[in-house]
Structure formats: C-alpha cells, structure tokens
Motif scaffolding. Structure first.
Motif, PDB file in Angstrom:
ATOM      1  N   TYR A  12       0.850  -1.189   0.000  1.00 40.53           N
ATOM      2  CA  TYR A  12       0.000   0.000   0.000  1.00 40.53           C
ATOM      3  C   TYR A  12       0.885   1.238   0.000  1.00 40.53           C
ATOM      4  O   TYR A  12       1.880   1.310   0.720  1.00 40.53           O
ATOM      5  CB  TYR A  12      -0.887   0.010   1.249  1.00 40.53           C
ATOM      6  CG  TYR A  12      -1.650   1.295   1.434  1.00 40.53           C
ATOM      7  CD1 TYR A  12      -2.893   1.487   0.827  1.00 40.53           C
ATOM      8  CD2 TYR A  12      -1.126   2.330   2.205  1.00 40.53           C
ATOM      9  CE1 TYR A  12      -3.586   2.672   0.993  1.00 40.53           C
ATOM     10  CE2 TYR A  12      -1.818   3.521   2.370  1.00 40.53           C
ATOM     11  CZ  TYR A  12      -3.049   3.688   1.756  1.00 40.53           C
ATOM     12  OH  TYR A  12      -3.736   4.865   1.914  1.00 40.53           O
ATOM     13  N   TYR A  13       0.522   2.223  -0.819  1.00 39.84           N
ATOM     14  CA  TYR A  13       1.283   3.468  -0.812  1.00 39.84           C
ATOM     15  C   TYR A  13       0.362   4.646  -1.097  1.00 39.84           C
ATOM     16  O   TYR A  13      -0.745   4.497  -1.613  1.00 39.84           O
ATOM     17  CB  TYR A  13       2.429   3.427  -1.827  1.00 39.84           C
ATOM     18  CG  TYR A  13       2.001   3.473  -3.281  1.00 39.84           C
ATOM     19  CD1 TYR A  13       1.904   4.692  -3.960  1.00 39.84           C
ATOM     20  CD2 TYR A  13       1.699   2.315  -3.987  1.00 39.84           C
ATOM     21  CE1 TYR A  13       1.517   4.747  -5.294  1.00 39.84           C
ATOM     22  CE2 TYR A  13       1.312   2.350  -5.313  1.00 39.84           C
ATOM     23  CZ  TYR A  13       1.217   3.572  -5.959  1.00 39.84           C
ATOM     24  OH  TYR A  13       0.822   3.625  -7.279  1.00 39.84           O
ATOM     25  N   THR A  30       3.499   2.991   9.909  1.00 42.89           N
ATOM     26  CA  THR A  30       2.841   3.012   8.610  1.00 42.89           C
ATOM     27  C   THR A  30       2.859   4.422   8.024  1.00 42.89           C
ATOM     28  O   THR A  30       3.376   5.360   8.632  1.00 42.89           O
ATOM     29  CB  THR A  30       1.393   2.531   8.740  1.00 42.89           C
ATOM     30  OG1 THR A  30       0.655   3.470   9.540  1.00 42.89           O
ATOM     31  CG2 THR A  30       1.323   1.147   9.382  1.00 42.89           C
ATOM     32  N   GLU A  32       0.564   6.465   7.918  1.00 37.64           N
ATOM     33  CA  GLU A  32      -0.189   7.416   8.739  1.00 37.64           C
ATOM     34  C   GLU A  32       0.717   8.258   9.625  1.00 37.64           C
ATOM     35  O   GLU A  32       0.416   9.422   9.901  1.00 37.64           O
ATOM     36  CB  GLU A  32      -1.196   6.661   9.592  1.00 37.64           C
ATOM     37  CG  GLU A  32      -2.350   6.063   8.803  1.00 37.64           C
ATOM     38  CD  GLU A  32      -3.322   5.311   9.671  1.00 37.64           C
ATOM     39  OE1 GLU A  32      -4.440   5.069   9.205  1.00 37.64           O
ATOM     40  OE2 GLU A  32      -2.960   4.959  10.807  1.00 37.64           O
ATOM     41  N   THR A  50       4.337   4.862   2.534  1.00 41.74           N
ATOM     42  CA  THR A  50       3.915   3.473   2.348  1.00 41.74           C
ATOM     43  C   THR A  50       3.807   2.768   3.687  1.00 41.74           C
ATOM     44  O   THR A  50       4.431   3.185   4.675  1.00 41.74           O
ATOM     45  CB  THR A  50       4.913   2.727   1.435  1.00 41.74           C
ATOM     46  OG1 THR A  50       4.463   1.395   1.206  1.00 41.74           O
ATOM     47  CG2 THR A  50       6.299   2.695   2.051  1.00 41.74           C
ATOM     48  N   ASP A  51       3.009   1.719   3.735  1.00 45.68           N
ATOM     49  CA  ASP A  51       3.012   0.798   4.869  1.00 45.68           C
ATOM     50  C   ASP A  51       4.034  -0.297   4.569  1.00 45.68           C
ATOM     51  O   ASP A  51       4.026  -0.861   3.471  1.00 45.68           O
ATOM     52  CB  ASP A  51       1.636   0.151   5.057  1.00 45.68           C
ATOM     53  CG  ASP A  51       0.569   1.145   5.490  1.00 45.68           C
ATOM     54  OD1 ASP A  51       0.891   2.330   5.699  1.00 45.68           O
ATOM     55  OD2 ASP A  51      -0.597   0.722   5.615  1.00 45.68           O
ATOM     56  N   GLY A  56      -0.088  -2.967   8.571  1.00 42.00           N
ATOM     57  CA  GLY A  56      -1.111  -2.035   8.112  1.00 42.00           C
ATOM     58  C   GLY A  56      -1.836  -2.557   6.894  1.00 42.00           C
ATOM     59  O   GLY A  56      -2.382  -3.656   6.886  1.00 42.00           O
ATOM     60  N   ARG A  57      -1.802  -1.764   5.826  1.00 46.98           N
ATOM     61  CA  ARG A  57      -2.533  -2.117   4.610  1.00 46.98           C
ATOM     62  C   ARG A  57      -1.674  -2.824   3.577  1.00 46.98           C
ATOM     63  O   ARG A  57      -2.156  -3.140   2.483  1.00 46.98           O
ATOM     64  CB  ARG A  57      -3.138  -0.828   4.028  1.00 46.98           C
ATOM     65  CG  ARG A  57      -4.213  -0.213   4.925  1.00 46.98           C
ATOM     66  CD  ARG A  57      -4.325   1.290   4.760  1.00 46.98           C
ATOM     67  NE  ARG A  57      -3.149   1.974   5.300  1.00 46.98           N
ATOM     68  CZ  ARG A  57      -3.052   3.298   5.422  1.00 46.98           C
ATOM     69  NH1 ARG A  57      -4.061   4.058   5.049  1.00 46.98           N
ATOM     70  NH2 ARG A  57      -1.964   3.846   5.925  1.00 46.98           N
ATOM     71  N   SER A  58      -0.409  -3.087   3.922  1.00 45.22           N
ATOM     72  CA  SER A  58       0.470  -3.862   3.042  1.00 45.22           C
ATOM     73  C   SER A  58       0.492  -5.309   3.516  1.00 45.22           C
ATOM     74  O   SER A  58       0.704  -5.585   4.693  1.00 45.22           O
ATOM     75  CB  SER A  58       1.903  -3.301   3.051  1.00 45.22           C
ATOM     76  OG  SER A  58       1.962  -2.050   2.386  1.00 45.22           O
ATOM     77  N   ASP A 183      -0.503  -7.287  13.457  1.00 40.69           N
ATOM     78  CA  ASP A 183       0.641  -6.433  13.131  1.00 40.69           C
ATOM     79  C   ASP A 183       1.722  -6.529  14.201  1.00 40.69           C
ATOM     80  O   ASP A 183       2.921  -6.559  13.887  1.00 40.69           O
ATOM     81  CB  ASP A 183       0.182  -4.980  12.981  1.00 40.69           C
ATOM     82  CG  ASP A 183      -0.512  -4.720  11.661  1.00 40.69           C
ATOM     83  OD1 ASP A 183      -0.584  -5.648  10.830  1.00 40.69           O
ATOM     84  OD2 ASP A 183      -0.989  -3.591  11.456  1.00 40.69           O
TER      85      ASP A 183
END
Length: 265
Positions: A12-13, A30, A32, A50-51, A56-58, A183
């Motif tokens: 995710y980026y 992450t 955020e 990016t995560d 996170g979302r990666s 995580d």
C-alpha cells in the motif's frame, strides 16, 4: 486503495503533490505516521509514503517468512520506480525504516540523491551488544506470553526510554483488535531481529553515489537510538544531522521537523 504488487507482497502506498520526489518510510510505522509531514512537503514536492510489508494495509503472501531490511529496501526501490518520478530527491527513513534506508543506500544507491537514516536501532555496532541482545530476546520471549504491557516495558528498558504510565497504558493497554494483534505479532516475530541485527556495510555506504546522512532527535539524548545514531555517524566519518523532537519528532510536531528536513533537499 493504491497498491503495488510484488512477487511476495502487495504494498500500500500514497502519493501526494507534484514536483521532485521525497520518500518517507517507517518500520513498523505506517504511512499514517508521516501524514502531517507529507502534507507540508507536498506543497512543492511529490511525496511517497507506504506501509511496510506485512503491516497495516500492506500484505505479504507468507506471514511466517521474515521481513528483512533488504526486502524492505527492494520494496522502496520498486515503489520509486513504479511512481515514475525518481530518482528521489530525498528518502527519509525513521527507526526500522532508517535501517531499510541504509539497506536501500547499499543496494539501490541510484534511487535517491540523499538518504537520511533517522535514529536507526542497530545493536551490532555498539560495544554492549551482547547485553542488548539478551534484553531483546527477553522482550521477545515476554511477547510470546501474551503480556503486552510487560513486553512494552521490556522494550522501554532496552531502548532506555522513559515514558509516563499513562502513555504506556495508551500504547500497550486496552483490548487491541485483531489487525493490531496481527501487526504486533508480525513486527516482533518477523521484523525485529533482522532490523536491529542489521550490519551496515560502511565501505559501500561511504562509496555510494548517494549522500547518506544520519538523523537524530534533539530530545533523544541517552536513548538507545541516540547511541546507535552517533556511533554510525562516526563510522561514516560524519556528524548526525539534528532534528527537533525525539524518536518520532516528525509525527509529534511535523511543522518543527519540516524546516530542518528542507535544508537537506
């Protein structure tokens, strides 16, 4: 959702703004954590956040496999290539992300003009590494008992951090959700040893075409990452670049952090 598919992970980026590329990277932090700083820099730069893989979302395809600094460096190089605005003017990595950036400078020095490793936690370059490793292994064993508070307190002991009880409770108390627990497990089991055990290749870092700088928070005096940052800067024949705040000064007060970072652009 913006993703880059890699052979073993989906990253995710986020990409903000327009202009010369700046990359902000953490681990396990992450994207955020860099939102405020990224927004300030995006006024006149493209900013990539990016995560890290598995957090996170990666995602990663194999959650039992380790996440190494070298793999995270390859991820960053692939993301820089993917967004098509490279080479980056500057890549800033903090904490575990700083170790990723050191690996990036070693393996992909053409990815950026300047790379800043902000407070990398590198046990292997310190004279008391055996004691630090013993404390680290105790922390990781404590994590396996399920006691989150005791794990975090052991982390603070190894890192020589002093935090109020209410902050500890906020960070390690309560009832975490399933994603947060996943995580945490990935961080402690898959990322931690490889990150703090990374051995920088000083010859490659000093001979690389990219400029490699070590960042350090002004409020981090006496902490583990103060020691590792100063030791690495000495090995590189330089002095640390001082930034306002402590280990996460970029997140706590991005408006104070940003002017110092801009001096390096």
């Amino acid at each position: 959702m913006t993703e880059l598919s890699r052979p073993d992970a989906d990253l995710y980026y986020e990409l903000r703004g327009d202009g010369p590329l700046v990359v902000l990277a953490g681990a396990p932090m992450t994207a955020e954590a860099f939102t405020g700083l990224a927004g300030l820099l995006a006024v006149d730069h493209s900013v990539l956040t990016t995560d890290p893989r598995g957090i996170g979302r990666s995602s990663v395809h194999d959650r039992e496999a380790p996440s190494t600094p070298q793999e995270r460096a390859a991820d960053l190089a692939a993301l820089i290539d993917h967004v098509g605005r490279g080479p980056a003017t500057l890549v800033l990595g903090s904490s575990g992300g700083a170790v990723s950036v050191l690996a990036l400078a070693e393996a992909y020095p053409e990815s950026a003009v300047t790379m800043v490793a902000h407070e990398p936690p590198l046990l292997e370059i310190l004279p008391d590494r055996d004691a630090l490793w013993a404390g680290t292994e105790q922390m990781l064993a404590t994590f396996e008992t399920g006691d989150r508070r005791a794990t975090f307190r052991k982390f603070m002991e190894v890192a020589n951090l002093q935090l109020p009880d209410e902050v500890v409770e906020m960070m390690a108390g309560g009832e975490p959700g399933g994603k947060e627990l996943a995580d945490e497990a990935f961080q402690y089991r898959n990322m931690y040893r490889g990150t703090v055990g990374f051995r920088p290749d000083i010859e490659r870092l000093t001979s690389a075409p990219t400029r490699v700088l070590i960042g350090l928070g002004e409020d981090s005096a006496g902490e583990l990452c103060d020691r590792t940052s100063r030791a690495l800067a000495t090995m590189l024949g330089s002095e640390p670049v001082m930034f306002p705040g402590g280990h996460v000064g970029f997140a706590e007060n991005p408006a104070a952090f940003e002017p110092q970072l801009r001096k390096l652009l």
